[in-house]
Design an enzyme around this catalytic site. Structure first.
Site, PDB file in Angstrom:
ATOM      1  N   CYS A 185       0.950  -1.405  -0.473  1.00 50.02           N
ATOM      2  CA  CYS A 185       0.140  -0.209  -0.562  1.00 50.02           C
ATOM      3  C   CYS A 185       1.388   1.109  -0.121  1.00 50.02           C
ATOM      4  O   CYS A 185       1.535   1.439   0.999  1.00 50.02           O
ATOM      5  CB  CYS A 185      -0.792  -0.066   0.821  1.00 50.02           C
ATOM      6  SG  CYS A 185      -1.863   1.439   1.813  1.00 50.02           S
TER       7      CYS A 185
ATOM      8  N   CYS B 123       0.290   3.986   2.401  1.00 53.15           N
ATOM      9  CA  CYS B 123       0.115   3.203   4.105  1.00 53.15           C
ATOM     10  C   CYS B 123       1.780   3.661   3.991  1.00 53.15           C
ATOM     11  O   CYS B 123       2.103   4.398   4.797  1.00 53.15           O
ATOM     12  CB  CYS B 123      -0.044   1.939   3.548  1.00 53.15           C
ATOM     13  SG  CYS B 123      -1.847   2.047   3.518  1.00 53.15           S
ATOM     14  N   ASP B 124       2.803   2.788   3.203  1.00 54.33           N
ATOM     15  CA  ASP B 124       3.562   2.799   3.731  1.00 54.33           C
ATOM     16  C   ASP B 124       5.141   3.693   2.567  1.00 54.33           C
ATOM     17  O   ASP B 124       6.311   3.584   3.128  1.00 54.33           O
ATOM     18  CB  ASP B 124       4.835   0.751   3.521  1.00 54.33           C
ATOM     19  CG  ASP B 124       3.796   0.439   4.145  1.00 54.33           C
ATOM     20  OD1 ASP B 124       3.005   1.076   5.433  1.00 54.33           O
ATOM     21  OD2 ASP B 124       3.183  -0.929   4.757  1.00 54.33           O
TER      22      ASP B 124
HETATM   23  P1  FAD Z   1     -10.279  -6.279   5.982  1.00 52.24           P
HETATM   24  O1  FAD Z   1      -9.356  -5.122   7.033  1.00 52.24           O
HETATM   25  O2  FAD Z   1     -10.370  -6.860   4.451  1.00 52.24           O
HETATM   26  O3  FAD Z   1     -11.726  -6.726   6.704  1.00 52.24           O
HETATM   27  C1  FAD Z   1     -12.635  -8.295   6.020  1.00 52.24           C
HETATM   28  C2  FAD Z   1     -12.997  -9.135   7.095  1.00 52.24           C
HETATM   29  O4  FAD Z   1     -13.707  -9.648   7.023  1.00 52.24           O
HETATM   30  C3  FAD Z   1     -12.461 -10.422   8.163  1.00 52.24           C
HETATM   31  O5  FAD Z   1     -13.000  -9.938   9.552  1.00 52.24           O
HETATM   32  C4  FAD Z   1     -11.880 -10.887   7.288  1.00 52.24           C
HETATM   33  O6  FAD Z   1     -12.107 -12.002   7.690  1.00 52.24           O
HETATM   34  C5  FAD Z   1     -13.797 -11.415   7.269  1.00 52.24           C
HETATM   35  N1  FAD Z   1     -14.136 -12.253   6.387  1.00 52.24           N
HETATM   36  C6  FAD Z   1     -14.041 -11.821   4.699  1.00 52.24           C
HETATM   37  N2  FAD Z   1     -14.097 -13.240   4.194  1.00 52.24           N
HETATM   38  C7  FAD Z   1     -15.605 -13.721   4.454  1.00 52.24           C
HETATM   39  C8  FAD Z   1     -16.013 -14.291   4.623  1.00 52.24           C
HETATM   40  N3  FAD Z   1     -16.425 -14.977   3.333  1.00 52.24           N
HETATM   41  N4  FAD Z   1     -17.646 -14.861   5.971  1.00 52.24           N
HETATM   42  C9  FAD Z   1     -16.925 -14.871   7.631  1.00 52.24           C
HETATM   43  N5  FAD Z   1     -15.621 -13.286   7.605  1.00 52.24           N
HETATM   44  C10 FAD Z   1     -15.149 -13.360   6.162  1.00 52.24           C
HETATM   45  N6  FAD Z   1      -4.835   1.014   5.273  1.00 52.24           N
HETATM   46  C11 FAD Z   1      -4.479   2.074   5.472  1.00 52.24           C
HETATM   47  O7  FAD Z   1      -4.914   3.021   5.693  1.00 52.24           O
HETATM   48  N7  FAD Z   1      -2.799   2.266   6.871  1.00 52.24           N
HETATM   49  C12 FAD Z   1      -1.804   1.346   6.766  1.00 52.24           C
HETATM   50  O8  FAD Z   1      -0.940   1.402   7.305  1.00 52.24           O
HETATM   51  C13 FAD Z   1      -2.397   0.631   6.043  1.00 52.24           C
HETATM   52  N8  FAD Z   1      -1.198  -1.040   6.324  1.00 52.24           N
HETATM   53  C14 FAD Z   1      -1.795  -1.984   5.805  1.00 52.24           C
HETATM   54  C15 FAD Z   1      -0.533  -2.335   5.028  1.00 52.24           C
HETATM   55  C16 FAD Z   1      -1.138  -4.050   4.463  1.00 52.24           C
HETATM   56  C17 FAD Z   1       0.084  -5.261   4.820  1.00 52.24           C
HETATM   57  C18 FAD Z   1      -1.964  -4.332   4.223  1.00 52.24           C
HETATM   58  C19 FAD Z   1      -2.710  -5.836   3.754  1.00 52.24           C
HETATM   59  C20 FAD Z   1      -2.650  -3.281   4.052  1.00 52.24           C
HETATM   60  C21 FAD Z   1      -3.024  -2.365   4.796  1.00 52.24           C
HETATM   61  N9  FAD Z   1      -3.731  -1.598   4.458  1.00 52.24           N
HETATM   62  C22 FAD Z   1      -3.308  -0.437   5.598  1.00 52.24           C
HETATM   63  C23 FAD Z   1      -5.458  -1.127   4.080  1.00 52.24           C
HETATM   64  C24 FAD Z   1      -6.170  -1.909   4.767  1.00 52.24           C
HETATM   65  O9  FAD Z   1      -5.985  -2.823   5.661  1.00 52.24           O
HETATM   66  C25 FAD Z   1      -7.723  -1.992   4.567  1.00 52.24           C
HETATM   67  O10 FAD Z   1      -8.395  -0.928   3.578  1.00 52.24           O
HETATM   68  C26 FAD Z   1      -8.877  -2.260   5.626  1.00 52.24           C
HETATM   69  O11 FAD Z   1      -8.614  -3.135   6.390  1.00 52.24           O
HETATM   70  C27 FAD Z   1     -10.237  -2.837   4.760  1.00 52.24           C
HETATM   71  O12 FAD Z   1     -10.591  -2.212   5.283  1.00 52.24           O
HETATM   72  P2  FAD Z   1     -11.839  -3.793   5.776  1.00 52.24           P
HETATM   73  O13 FAD Z   1     -13.032  -3.922   6.661  1.00 52.24           O
HETATM   74  O14 FAD Z   1     -13.087  -3.496   4.269  1.00 52.24           O
HETATM   75  O15 FAD Z   1     -11.873  -5.374   5.620  1.00 52.24           O
END
Ligand code: FAD
Length: 310
Positions: A134, A137-138
Site C-alpha cells: 500500500c 500507507c507505507d
Molecule cells: P478487511 O480488513 O479486509 O476485513 C475483512 C473482514 O472480513 C475480516 O474480518 C475477514 O476475516 C472477514 N471475512 C472475509 N471473508 C469472509 C467470509 N466469507 N465470511 C466471514 N468473514 C469473512 N490502510 C491504512 O489506512 N493504513 C495503513 O497503514 C495500511 N497498511 C496496510 C498494510 C497491509 C500489509 C495491508 C494488507 C493493508 C493495509 N491497509 C492500510 C489497508 C487496510 O488494512 C484496509 O483498507 C482495511 O483493513 C479494509 O477494511 P475492511 O473492514 O473493509 O476489510
C-alpha cells in the site's frame, strides 16, 4: 433473528457493529478474523488522531470496541451464501461454512479484500520488512530510499508516480511487453527523472539480509537473462481481490468482483448494505473502511425504521 447482521470484522465491520449496537437493536457480527487485514499490518501512521499504532494493537482495539456493546460476536466463521428475503422486509439468510444459518432483517457485507501476491521466495519473509502493498500507507517509510513497484497496470503506475515524489529511485517492473495503465498515467510516469521502467520481466525473488529487503531479481522474458536490482523496498501492485466469491449469485458485483454499493452503502438487494474494501469504493484505507462501516449501519437503521410494523 438479528436486526443487523454484519459479515466481516475488519475496520468496516467493527464500525458497523458498534454503530448498530448503539441504536439498541439486535446486532450480530460473524467473521473469520476479527481485525481483518489490519492484523497483517505493522506500522499504521494514517489512522487520523492516532499518529502511530501497529496492526495487532489496532485490531485489539476494534475487538474491544465491539465487545463493549451488546453484540453477538461469532468469530472463526466463514459465510458461504447469502439468500435475499422472500418478500420485502422479510428475513435475509446468511449461511456459514460450518452448516449453520443466520437470519437478519438487514445485513452489512464487510468482507474486505486481499492483495494478490507474487508468490516468490522472500516475499512472505520480508513482508512489512520492505515488502509492502500500500503506497498510501507505507510510501513515507521509504523516504530517500530505492524501491521497486511490481505491476504496470493503473495501480502500479499510480504507485510509481506517487512514490517517485518521496523516494530516491523507483524501478517499475511489468511482466507484459508493455504497461497496461491509462496513457495519461504512462506519459506522467515517463516524464519523471527518477523512474526506470522494465517490461517483459518476471520477478523471481526478493532478497534480504535476514532483517530487511536488500534487492530483488527478475528474469528478462525475452533473453532469459537474470538481473539483480539493489533496493530497500518492493511494492507489489498486481491486484486487490475482493472477498466476494460467495456473493456472486446474490448481489450485483462490478467486473472486478467488488460489491456495487451506492453513497449510502446500499447494494442491489433491499436490506443488504456493504462497506469497505469489498466494495466499489475508491481508495482502500482503514479510515475510509471505518467511515463506510458506520454509514452502512446508519443506512441499515434508516431502512429498519421504515419497515411496516410487524
Ligand atoms: P478487511 O480488513 O479486509 O476485513 C475483512 C473482514 O472480513 C475480516 O474480518 C475477514 O476475516 C472477514 N471475512 C472475509 N471473508 C469472509 C467470509 N466469507 N465470511 C466471514 N468473514 C469473512 N490502510 C491504512 O489506512 N493504513 C495503513 O497503514 C495500511 N497498511 C496496510 C498494510 C497491509 C500489509 C495491508 C494488507 C493493508 C493495509 N491497509 C492500510 C489497508 C487496510 O488494512 C484496509 O483498507 C482495511 O483493513 C479494509 O477494511 P475492511 O473492514 O473493509 O476489510
Amino acid at each position: 433473528a438479528f436486526d443487523v447482521l454484519v459479515v466481516g470484522a475488519g475496520p468496516a465491520g467493527a464500525a458497523a457493529a458498534v454503530y448498530a449496537a448503539r441504536k439498541g437493536i439486535r446486532t450480530g457480527i460473524a467473521a473469520e478474523r476479527i481485525g481483518g487485514q489490519v492484523l497483517d499490518t505493522m506500522a499504521i501512521e494514517n489512522f487520523i488522531s492516532v499518529p502511530y499504532t501497529e496492526g495487532p494493537k489496532l485490531a485489539g482495539g476494534l475487538e474491544q470496541h465491539i465487545k463493549a456493546y451488546e453484540v453477538d460476536v461469532m468469530s472463526l466463521q466463514k459465510a458461504s451464501k447469502l439468500i435475499p428475503a422472500k418478500e420485502p422486509g422479510g428475513l435475509i439468510e446468511v449461511q456459514l461454512e460450518n452448516g449453520a444459518s443466520l437470519k437478519s432483517r438487514t445485513v452489512i457485507l464487510a468482507t474486505g479484500a486481499r492483495w494478490r501476491q507474487m508468490n516468490v521466495p522472500g516475499e512472505d519473509e520480508y513482508r512489512n520488512k520492505g515488502v509492502a502493498y500500500c503506497p498510501h500507507c507505507d510510501g513515507p517509510l521509504f523516504k530517500g530510499k530505492r524501491v521497486a513497484v511490481i505491476g504496470g497496470g493503473n495501480s502500479g503506475v499510480e504507485a510509481a508516480i506517487d512514490l517517485a515524489g518521496i523516494v530516491a529511485h523507483v524501478t517499475l517492473i511489468e511482466f507484459d511487453s508493455q504497461l497496461r495503465a491509462d496513457a495519461v498515467l504512462q506519459r506522467k510516469l515517463a516524464s519523471l527523472p527518477n523512474v526506470r521502467i522494465v517490461t517483459s520481466a518476471l520477478t523471481t525473488e526478493v532478497h534480504g539480509d535476514g532483517q530487511k529487503v536488500t534487492g530483488l531479481t527478475y528474469k528478462d522474458r525475452n533473453s532469459d537473462e537474470v538481473h539483480r536490482v539493489d533496493l530497500e523496498g518492493v511494492f507489489v501492485q498486481i491486484g486487490l481481490v475482493p472477498n466476494t466469491e460467495w456473493l456472486k449469485d446474490a448481489v450485483a458485483l462490478s467486473p472486478r468482483g467488488e460489491i456495487e454499493a451506492d453513497f449510502r452503502g446500499a447494494t442491489s438487494v433491499p436490506g443488504v448494505f456493504a462497506a469497505g474494501d469489498a466494495t466499489t469504493t475508491p481508495y482502500k484505507q482503514i479510515v475510509i473502511a471505518a467511515g463506510e462501516g458506520s454509514r452502512a449501519a446508519l443506512s441499515a437503521f434508516d431502512y429498519l425504521i421504515r419497515l411496516p410494523a410487524a
